[in-house]
Design a protein around this motif. Structure first.
Motif, PDB file in Angstrom:
ATOM      1  N   PRO A  94      -0.813 -17.964 -12.773  1.00  0.00           N
ATOM      2  CA  PRO A  94      -0.001 -17.170 -12.226  1.00  0.00           C
ATOM      3  C   PRO A  94      -0.599 -15.788 -11.808  1.00  0.00           C
ATOM      4  N   ARG A  95      -0.178 -15.352 -10.641  1.00  0.00           N
ATOM      5  CA  ARG A  95      -0.598 -14.293 -10.117  1.00  0.00           C
ATOM      6  C   ARG A  95       0.401 -13.015 -10.350  1.00  0.00           C
ATOM      7  N   ASP A 100      -0.104  -1.515  -8.093  1.00  0.00           N
ATOM      8  CA  ASP A 100       0.910  -0.735  -7.631  1.00  0.00           C
ATOM      9  C   ASP A 100       0.881   0.002  -6.272  1.00  0.00           C
ATOM     10  N   TYR A 101      -0.486   0.065  -5.796  1.00  0.00           N
ATOM     11  CA  TYR A 101      -0.722   0.763  -4.486  1.00  0.00           C
ATOM     12  C   TYR A 101      -0.648  -0.091  -3.397  1.00  0.00           C
ATOM     13  N   CYS A 102      -0.930  -1.525  -3.435  1.00  0.00           N
ATOM     14  CA  CYS A 102      -0.829  -2.298  -2.223  1.00  0.00           C
ATOM     15  C   CYS A 102       0.106  -3.628  -2.517  1.00  0.00           C
ATOM     16  N   GLY A 103       0.334  -3.917  -3.563  1.00  0.00           N
ATOM     17  CA  GLY A 103       1.305  -4.953  -3.961  1.00  0.00           C
ATOM     18  C   GLY A 103       0.595  -6.391  -4.101  1.00  0.00           C
ATOM     19  N   ARG A 104      -0.805  -6.227  -3.820  1.00  0.00           N
ATOM     20  CA  ARG A 104      -1.323  -7.613  -4.058  1.00  0.00           C
ATOM     21  C   ARG A 104      -1.387  -8.109  -5.375  1.00  0.00           C
ATOM     22  N   ALA A 105      -1.330  -9.491  -5.599  1.00  0.00           N
ATOM     23  CA  ALA A 105      -1.163  -9.920  -7.060  1.00  0.00           C
ATOM     24  C   ALA A 105      -2.409 -10.635  -7.477  1.00  0.00           C
ATOM     25  N   PHE A 106      -2.812 -10.570  -8.793  1.00  0.00           N
ATOM     26  CA  PHE A 106      -3.976 -10.922  -9.431  1.00  0.00           C
ATOM     27  C   PHE A 106      -3.691 -11.800 -10.534  1.00  0.00           C
ATOM     28  N   THR A 107      -4.552 -12.610 -11.065  1.00  0.00           N
ATOM     29  CA  THR A 107      -4.382 -13.583 -12.294  1.00  0.00           C
ATOM     30  C   THR A 107      -4.637 -12.934 -13.570  1.00  0.00           C
ATOM     31  N   THR A 108      -5.600 -12.025 -13.620  1.00  0.00           N
ATOM     32  CA  THR A 108      -6.057 -11.211 -14.811  1.00  0.00           C
ATOM     33  C   THR A 108      -5.605  -9.558 -14.623  1.00  0.00           C
ATOM     34  N   THR A 110      -8.056  -7.587 -15.787  1.00  0.00           N
ATOM     35  CA  THR A 110      -9.515  -7.312 -15.706  1.00  0.00           C
ATOM     36  C   THR A 110      -9.679  -7.395 -14.046  1.00  0.00           C
ATOM     37  N   ILE A 111      -9.303  -8.154 -13.101  1.00  0.00           N
ATOM     38  CA  ILE A 111      -9.302  -8.362 -12.029  1.00  0.00           C
ATOM     39  C   ILE A 111      -8.501  -7.393 -11.335  1.00  0.00           C
ATOM     40  N   LEU A 112      -7.287  -7.074 -11.795  1.00  0.00           N
ATOM     41  CA  LEU A 112      -6.603  -6.136 -11.125  1.00  0.00           C
ATOM     42  C   LEU A 112      -7.084  -4.609 -11.437  1.00  0.00           C
ATOM     43  N   GLN A 113      -7.566  -4.401 -12.633  1.00  0.00           N
ATOM     44  CA  GLN A 113      -8.342  -3.124 -12.723  1.00  0.00           C
ATOM     45  C   GLN A 113      -9.481  -3.048 -11.805  1.00  0.00           C
ATOM     46  N   SER A 114     -10.095  -3.770 -11.720  1.00  0.00           N
ATOM     47  CA  SER A 114     -11.281  -3.965 -10.872  1.00  0.00           C
ATOM     48  C   SER A 114     -10.764  -3.600  -9.435  1.00  0.00           C
ATOM     49  N   HIS A 115      -9.766  -4.046  -8.937  1.00  0.00           N
ATOM     50  CA  HIS A 115      -9.229  -4.015  -7.694  1.00  0.00           C
ATOM     51  C   HIS A 115      -8.661  -2.625  -7.483  1.00  0.00           C
TER      52      HIS A 115
END
Length: 151
Positions: A94-95, A100-108, A110-115
């Motif tokens: 699940p993504r 919070d900035y652009c609404g893109r969804a990530f699976t983890t 860690t990946i979100l924080q990097s993004h």
């Protein structure tokens, strides 16, 4: 209905899922909520089952949760099930980690924080050999390989 944990940036498909997360995840519970204590090392847990998983893995070195399709061993049945579903059965995780900035969804997380660093410009990774800084570990790795590895 989707429910959001604002602290973890994780979405849940039900309010019950969010409530379970809030009452069991270590980020949301106090030390006094962790009533189950390991006699061996003093580690504390919210649930008895998490304590048992810890004891089996850390102290008894029990690794009965083996993948039958590859050589990996897992700490719990849930971790093994997740692995089989996402790696071997090719189900998509699940993504539910939302930027919070652009609404893109990530699976983890860690990946979100990097993004998120692409929005903030944060560069928390430092080269050990020069003053260069990086937002992503892959960039630091490439930098070291190209500039600091003896040829």
């Amino acid at each position: 209905m989707r429910a959001l944990c604002a602290v973890c940036k994780t979405h849940y498909s039900t309010v019950q899922g969010l409530k379970h997360h809030l009452t069991t995840h270590s980020r949301h519970v106090s030390e006094s909520d962790k009533r189950f204590i390991c006699d061996e090392c003093g580690a504390k847990f919210v649930t008895k089952s998490n304590l048992q998983v810890h004891i089996n893995w850390e102290h008894f070195k029990i690794n009965t949760h083996r993948c039958t399709k590859c050589t990996k061993i897992f700490r719990s049945r849930n971790a093994l099930t997740r692995h089989v579903n996402y790696v071997h059965n090719k189900k998509r995780p699940p993504r539910n980690k939302i930027c919070d900035y652009c609404g893109r969804a990530f699976t983890t997380q860690t990946i979100l924080q990097s993004h998120i660093r692409t929005h903030t410009g944060e560069r928390p990774l430092h080269c050990a050999h020069c003053p260069a800084t990086f937002a992503h570990s892959a960039a630091l790795y490439t930098h070291n390989k190209l500039l600091h590895t003896p040829k």
